[in-house]
Design an enzyme around this catalytic site. Structure first.
Site, PDB file in Angstrom:
ATOM      1  N   VAL A  48       3.959  -1.005   3.958  1.00 19.94           N
ATOM      2  CA  VAL A  48       2.643  -1.355   4.473  1.00 19.94           C
ATOM      3  C   VAL A  48       1.926  -2.211   3.436  1.00 19.94           C
ATOM      4  CG1 VAL A  48       0.467  -0.438   5.341  1.00 19.94           C
ATOM      5  CG2 VAL A  48       2.571   0.843   5.697  1.00 19.94           C
ATOM      6  N   LEU A  72       0.827  -1.217   0.000  1.00 14.86           N
ATOM      7  CA  LEU A  72       0.000   0.000   0.000  1.00 14.86           C
ATOM      8  C   LEU A  72       0.850   1.251   0.000  1.00 14.86           C
ATOM      9  CD1 LEU A  72      -2.609  -1.076   2.698  1.00 14.86           C
ATOM     10  CD2 LEU A  72      -3.019  -0.898   0.253  1.00 14.86           C
ATOM     11  N   GLY A  73       2.000   1.138   0.600  1.00 13.40           N
ATOM     12  CA  GLY A  73       2.848   2.327   0.685  1.00 13.40           C
ATOM     13  C   GLY A  73       4.136   1.963   1.378  1.00 13.40           C
ATOM     14  N   ARG A  74       5.039   2.919   1.434  1.00 12.26           N
ATOM     15  CA  ARG A  74       6.341   2.636   1.999  1.00 12.26           C
ATOM     16  C   ARG A  74       6.833   3.908   2.686  1.00 12.26           C
ATOM     17  NH1 ARG A  74      10.437  -1.228   1.208  1.00 12.26           N
ATOM     18  NH2 ARG A  74       9.105  -2.573  -0.034  1.00 12.26           N
ATOM     19  N   GLY A  75       7.195   3.778   3.950  1.00 11.51           N
ATOM     20  CA  GLY A  75       7.687   4.944   4.675  1.00 11.51           C
ATOM     21  C   GLY A  75       9.095   4.705   5.160  1.00 11.51           C
ATOM     22  N   LYS A 127       2.044  -3.230   8.715  1.00 17.77           N
ATOM     23  CA  LYS A 127       3.275  -2.486   8.494  1.00 17.77           C
ATOM     24  C   LYS A 127       4.438  -3.355   8.922  1.00 17.77           C
ATOM     25  CE  LYS A 127       5.465   1.835   9.787  1.00 17.77           C
ATOM     26  NZ  LYS A 127       5.329   2.985  10.667  1.00 17.77           N
ATOM     27  N   SER A 174      10.091   3.844   7.963  1.00 15.35           N
ATOM     28  CA  SER A 174      10.275   2.727   8.886  1.00 15.35           C
ATOM     29  C   SER A 174       9.869   1.386   8.291  1.00 15.35           C
ATOM     30  CB  SER A 174       9.489   2.992  10.165  1.00 15.35           C
ATOM     31  OG  SER A 174       8.176   3.363   9.859  1.00 15.35           O
ATOM     32  N   GLY A 175       9.231   1.391   7.131  1.00 13.63           N
ATOM     33  CA  GLY A 175       8.889   0.108   6.535  1.00 13.63           C
ATOM     34  C   GLY A 175       7.730   0.206   5.567  1.00 13.63           C
ATOM     35  N   ASP A 215       5.961  13.830  12.435  1.00 10.95           N
ATOM     36  CA  ASP A 215       6.074  13.636  10.987  1.00 10.95           C
ATOM     37  C   ASP A 215       4.712  13.837  10.323  1.00 10.95           C
ATOM     38  OD1 ASP A 215       7.323  13.216   8.603  1.00 10.95           O
ATOM     39  OD2 ASP A 215       7.456  11.041   8.792  1.00 10.95           O
TER      40      ASP A 215
END
Ligand SMILES: *[C@@H]1O[C@H](CO)[C@@H](O)[C@H](O)[C@H]1NC(C)=O
Ligand SMILES: *[C@@H]1O[C@H](CO)[C@@H](O)[C@H](O)[C@H]1NC(C)=O
Ligand SMILES: *[C@@H]1O[C@H](CO)[C@@H](O)[C@H](O)[C@H]1NC(C)=O
Ligand SMILES: *[C@@H]1O[C@H](CO)[C@@H](O)[C@H](O)[C@H]1NC(C)=O
Ligand SMILES: *[C@@H]1O[C@H](CO)[C@@H](O)[C@H](O)[C@H]1NC(C)=O
Ligand SMILES: *[C@@H]1O[C@H](CO)[C@@H](O)[C@H](O)[C@H]1NC(C)=O
Length: 803
Positions: free
Chosen positions: A528, A520-523, A542, A525-526, A639
């Site tokens: 998702v 779904l996404g990537r930040g 996540k 910290s990791g 953030d």
């Protein structure tokens, strides 16, 4: 001639001084043979040489007085010591005398001695109030023969030791002086503890009774038994306990007070306003204080506490929660058959203590229920599934509390007749609009017999064990019990009990996400992933990448998010920690993140309308305000950016990714974060400077997001109509200037052109104003999230129907 001219002036100024500065003339000593009289309680006062403390009669009720020492320069009643708290004297004829026999004695109107120093030594020469707030009796050579420090009331001042056999006892209610039920004392095993010592039960609640001494950071080998506060705001105890004031440093007046609500708090005085602020407190979750809501009562953090009675119960004394709730039914032993009994489930609720001997593990829900049916004394049972059945039949119901993530329920035993009649009517005390007060009462000997006093619970959370410990403890159960086989009925019990929060196995999550197929996404910290559980619930998993760092963030997230429940914050359902794997499980939010809508292609049909944008701005502000002010006021997100604002089916925003959130103290000096956090473009200037980080960093980032919601593009690449690029700083300067002007057509240029002029002018102007305030370089000039919410609501309501 000159003298004749001057003397009336001197007289005038002397009498002026006498009437207006009479405090300044108070002595600090009382000589043997003299006394203070209650009728002259305004003038008959001893004041310490530096004027910080005063000593004399204080009014505690109509015509009722106590002999006390207090902070001179305090708006509120800040009494540090009282001689006769439980036996106030009459407002006529009472006096405190330093008698010829060497005793300092308090006598009532009838001449009876209400209190004395029990000093028989005839050498006593003076009573003196020292700069420390200590009232001492001295002999001619200055030796101290008695001191008030030796008999503390509910407060310790710096350098006043709490020693073996001494205790601080709370007042019965806010503003009252009479002794209440909460005590700070050294226990027989040398450990400093807080205890509820009520009319029916006694119960220790601090340090956490569910943890070992070692886990609580205490030891019991040092038998010195001494605790004191130093002048910098460090509180030390010989059992190893240490607490630091959030405003650590010299030159501040402080007191450590055993408050009426059972919490031990450290306060600092603001000398210019005479107000006190909390700089430390023993329990961050006030419902962990025992006895607050009496027998059968349930404490809930609202914010501010509120007490309620379980179904089928009512308040014993409608004016006093200390006496708790009584059942509206009779449960005799002969009625203990399955048919006539019913169990009402109270979710996320527990009553601490009074477990019957049948406590056991590895027990099914039915077995636990049957055990309670068969035992005449069983009033209710608690059942939890920590990968395993834990059964807690209760013989009495005390210290009840409800907490959003408590992983169990209480099942109340009631006659079947109760179930039908009391559907959901609980006698819940209504809170004031701020949701923080509960009414109770107290009575005084000479006072109005029932003077209602408000119990105001400040929703302050201080840096202490309480906040996170609860989560760590039940996470601990999972660690211990997971992996063992569970029986069928245990599984059912599990499903019944565990709602939002549970521990998942890695296999569960790998299956749910189809081997982490749909990202779904990537930040930072990791990544998702989307997943679906057996029961068809959709979730977002996540997966934390960097395990070393992940460990830290993992626990940070678990301990913070696990307790948070607000419609504008993404809810955490559980976690997984297995070997190298660290995963967090969240509710799935349908509509992806805000950036996808704001910064999508210009012709994108899915671009957001004005009302949606306004709703997102308001919802995001609400979520942040909740983090900063309401429930857990120390949480800073760190953030805030469109990527972390998810939109649900109705485009209601939900703030995600608390991995960077840290706990901080509200008015404290902030906290130091070893490395920079956040995202360039959204970070407040103080990140680059070495200022402490406060909630105002989120306000700054929110300001950027607000501009982006308006503009529909990244502020960092803000391009004017003529094609020129603008830095954020010059943009803010320009907006400020335009806000000051009379021409309002500029708003149209600021708002996203994709809206084609379909927007609410007033709301847009208000949003620009707010954003400009958020983006102040000087963070003290930025609004708070609470203020922002209020402003947005004000302009939202006014213009609800327009556009
Ligand atoms: C007062 O002092 C006497 C003698 O020192 C002692 O026996 C008595 O217990 C004391 N009373 C109180 C109330 O402390
Ligand atoms: C016991 O505690 C006191 C007060 O904190 C301290 O001065 C003393 O050194 C301690 N004794 C030991 C054996 O640690
Ligand atoms: C005391 O209160 C005033 C007014 O609220 C405030 O300006 C000042 O900074 C405070 N002083 C301290 C030391 O907190
Ligand atoms: C319970 O029993 C007592 C005496 O046995 C009686 O006074 C009381 O009214 C009963 N209460 C209810 C709710 O039936
Ligand atoms: C308890 O049982 C007795 C006799 O079995 C019955 O008369 C009474 O009404 C029952 N009480 C309740 C509260 O059900
Ligand atoms: C529940 O409370 C409401 C309002 O307080 C009252 O009107 C209603 O009759 C109560 N219902 C029951 C079943 O007690």
């Amino acid at each position: 001639m000159g003298i004749k001219f001057i003397s009336p002036l001197i007289l005038l100024s002397l009498s002026f001084a006498f009437f207006h500065c009479s405090l300044a003339t108070h002595p600090s000593t009382l000589e043997r043979g003299s006394s203070l009289s209650v009728e002259q309680h305004e003038e008959d006062v001893l004041t310490s040489p530096d004027r910080a403390f005063s000593c004399g009669f204080r009014k505690v009720g109509t015509n009722a007085y106590c002999f006390s020492i207090w902070f001179t320069n305090s708006e509120e009643d800040a009494v540090v010591w009282t001689a006769n708290r439980d036996a106030p004297v009459n407002g006529r004829g009472s006096r405190v005398s330093l008698r010829r026999d060497g005793k300092l004695a308090l006598t009532d109107v009838d001449g009876s001695t209400v209190w004395d120093t029990n000093t028989s030594y005839a050498g006593v020469s003076t009573a003196e109030l020292l700069d420390t707030g200590n009232l001492v009796l001295k002999d001619r050579d200055g030796h101290v023969l008695w001191q008030s420090f030796d008999s503390p009331t509910d407060t310790l001042v710096p350098w006043q030791p709490l020693t073996k056999g001494k205790r601080l006892v709370s007042p019965i209610a806010k503003g009252a002086r009479r002794s209440g039920y909460y005590t700070l004392y050294f226990d027989n095993d040398n450990v400093l503890r807080l205890m509820y010592d009520g009319p029916e039960i006694s119960s220790i609640y601090w340090p956490n009774p569910d943890s070992t001494l070692y886990q609580n950071g205490r030891s019991n080998y040092n038998s010195t038994r001494i605790a004191f506060l130093d002048e910098k705001g460090n509180f030390h105890s010989s059992d190893g306990f240490k607490a630091l004031a959030s405003d650590l440093g010299v030159g501040i007046r402080r007191r450590l007070t055993m408050d009426y609500d059972g919490n031990l708090r450290l306060y600092s005085l603001n000398e210019s306003t005479g107000t006190w602020s909390i700089t430390w407190e023993a329990l961050s979750q006030i419902c962990n204080v025992h006895g607050l809501c009496g027998r059968n009562g349930i404490c809930e953090y609202y914010p501010g506490i509120r007490c309620s009675c379980p179904p089928g119960y009512e308040m014993s004394d409608p004016a006093d929660w200390n006496s708790g709730c009584k059942p509206k039914f009779n449960l005799s032993c002969s009625n203990h058959t399955q048919q006539q009994l019913h169990f009402i489930e109270l979710q996320e609720t527990d009553y601490y203590g009074f477990d019957m001997s049948t406590y056991s593990t590895m027990i099914s829900f039915e077995a636990c229920r049957n055990a309670c049916i068969q035992s005449c004394d069983c009033r209710a049972f608690g059942y939890r599934l920590a990968g395993n059945g834990l059964c807690f039949p209760k013989s009495s119901l005390f210290n009840g509390y409800k907490s959003p993530n408590f992983p169990g329920s209480i099942f109340l035993k009631v006659p079947i007749s109760v179930v039908s009649s009391s559907s959901s009517n609980q006698s819940v005390v209504t809170c004031n609009s701020d949701g923080s007060t509960v009414t109770t009462s107290s009575s005084l000997r000479y006072g109005n017999n029932r003077s209602n006093t408000k119990w105001v619970y400040l929703y302050g959370f201080a840096a202490s064990l309480g906040a996170a410990e609860f989560l760590f403890i039940f996470a601990g159960w999972w660690c211990i019990f997971r992996g063992r086989d569970t029986t069928k009925s245990v599984e059912e019990g599990y499903r019944m009990i565990s709602r939002q929060f549970r521990r998942f196995t890695y296999r569960d999550l790998r299956e749910a996400t189809g081997k982490f197929k749909e990202e779904l996404g990537r930040g930072s910290s990791g990544a998702v992933y989307r997943g679906v559980l057996d029961d068809k619930r959709v979730l977002a998993v996540k997966k934390l990448t960097d395990v070393m760092e992940g460990e830290e963030e993992f626990w940070a997230e678990v301990s913070v998010i696990g307790r948070i429940n607000h419609m504008n914050l993404v809810r955490m359902w559980g976690f997984c920690s297995e070997g190298q794997h660290r995963l967090l499980v969240y509710e799935y939010v349908e509509n992806q993140s805000l950036d996808k809508y704001l910064f999508g292609r210009a012709d994108s049909g899915s671009s957001l309308g004005w009302n949606q944008r306004f709703k997102i701005a308001l919802g995001t502000a609400r979520g942040l305000a909740y983090l900063h002010h309401e429930c857990l006021e120390w949480v800073i997100h760190c953030d805030v950016k469109p990527e972390n604002i998810l939109l649900d089916r109705d485009f209601e925003p939900k703030i995600a990714d608390f991995g960077l959130a840290k706990l901080s103290k509200r008015d404290g000096p902030g906290f130091n974060i070893s490395r920079m956090r956040g995202t360039t473009g959204y970070m407040a200037p103080e990140w680059a400077l070495s200022f402490p980080i406060t909630a105002k960093v989120d306000v700054y980032s929110y300001g950027v997001v607000l501009l982006e919601i308006l503009k529909g593009s990244r502020v960092s690449d803000w391009v004017e109509a003529d094609g020129t690029e603008k830095s954020l700083r010059s943009l803010v300067a320009e907006l400020k200037e335009q806000l000051g002007g009379s021409d309002e057509s500029w708003v149209r240029d600021v708002v996203d052109h994709r809206l084609r002029g379909q927007f609410n002018h007033e709301q847009a102007t208000a949003m620009v104003k707010i954003a400009v305030s958020c983006l102040e370089e000087d963070r003290s000039r930025r609004l708070t999230m609470n203020e922002i919410v209020k402003l947005l609501i004000a302009c939202g309501e006014k213009d609800a129907d327009r556009i």
